[in-house]
Design an enzyme around this catalytic site. Structure first.
Site, mmCIF file in Angstrom:
data_model
loop_
_atom_site.group_PDB
_atom_site.id
_atom_site.type_symbol
_atom_site.label_atom_id
_atom_site.label_comp_id
_atom_site.label_asym_id
_atom_site.label_seq_id
_atom_site.Cartn_x
_atom_site.Cartn_y
_atom_site.Cartn_z
ATOM 1 N N THR A 1 0.798 -1.230 0.000
ATOM 2 C CA THR A 1 0.000 0.000 0.000
ATOM 3 C C THR A 1 0.833 1.284 0.000
ATOM 4 O O THR A 1 0.277 2.380 0.086
ATOM 5 C CB THR A 1 -0.907 0.007 1.244
ATOM 6 N N GLU A 2 2.144 1.164 -0.113
ATOM 7 C CA GLU A 2 3.012 2.324 0.057
ATOM 8 C C GLU A 2 2.671 3.483 -0.873
ATOM 9 O O GLU A 2 2.602 4.645 -0.451
ATOM 10 C CB GLU A 2 4.485 1.914 -0.135
#
Length: 262
Positions: free
Chosen positions: A126-127
């Site tokens: 999800t960065e």
């Protein structure tokens, strides 16, 4: 973090469910200490990374990260030490994943030698969705993933399930949640049959870089193989096989004689 040892296996349980087992500085410090203790204990043959609560690991502790902005450093920097400790642990490490894992949690899973997840577990890099990149975890994740899958999942941040995680190489196996304990126990039962020094040597073998000179590589590996056959463990293992009995390092788990010193 909880620590328990039985029949040659130390289980390190991430126990911070209030923040979804986020990789805070205290949790990472405890994990490093637990790994070091397991390495130092000759009775330990393998390590399992487990978790309490429904989430395996949510990644970096973003509350702690936000509080650290004023200092110009973030706790994520410590994650590298954890990944190296897991990856270079001389004893096999198995990640047991019953629930979701995100970001840094995926780096931890990839650093383990084996990983078994519930098919129902979910995963996501999800960065990019919070304006950062999966930099540190790439050291352990990218060697595991198929390149096309890595590009898709890194760039989109989309969620995928346990079956997909197994298909792309992030985990060793995905099983129904009800069968997770049995699957992990089966792997552990196999791991403790291995000779301690041979397990450590095999982990080093798995980390060897690709050879550029095949003949030189084979000559070096032949010499390495000879050394293991001539070692105390090698001699004992061959003798046990021929005599159709458990090797001493297996018998020791049941209170039998310990393995010979090398």
């Amino acid at each position: 973090m909880r620590v328990a040892t039985a029949r040659g296996v130390t289980t390190l349980t991430l126990d911070s469910p209030h923040n979804r087992n986020a990789l805070s500085t205290p949790l990472m410090t405890e994990l490093l200490a637990g790994l070091a203790a397991a390495v130092a204990d000759d009775a330990v043959r393998a390590v399992v990374l487990d978790h309490t609560g429904p989430v395996f690991c949510s990644g970096a502790d973003l509350k702690e990260t936000a509080a650290a902005y004023a200092s110009g450093t973030v706790p994520a920097g410590m994650l590298g030490d954890v990944l190296v400790a897991v990856r270079e642990c001389p004893k096999p490490v198995l990640a047991k994943v019953a629930g979701p894992a995100r970001a840094g949690g995926l780096g931890l899973i990839a650093a383990a030698d084996l990983a078994v997840c519930a098919q129902e577990a979910t995963f996501a890099f999800t960065e990019v969705r919070i304006g950062v990149i999966p930099a540190v975890i790439s050291a352990t994740v990218l060697p595991r993933l198929h390149p096309r899958a890595a590009a898709e999942l890194y760039l989109t941040g989309d969620t995928f399930d346990g079956r997909r995680a197994a298909e792309i190489g992030l985990v060793t196996a995905a099983v129904p949640l009800a069968g997770l304990d049995e699957a992990v126990a089966g792997y552990c039962a196999s791991l403790v049959k291995g000779a301690p020094k041979a397990l450590a040597g095999t982990k080093e073998l798995l980390r060897r870089p690709a050879a550029t000179d095949l003949r030189a590589e084979i000559a070096e590996l032949a010499e390495l193989s000879t050394g293991y056959f001539l070692s105390a463990e090698g001699r004992e293992g061959v003798a046990a096989f021929r005599e159709k009995r458990p090797a001493r390092w297996v018998a020791a788990l049941d209170g039998g004689p310990a393995e010979s010193a090398s």
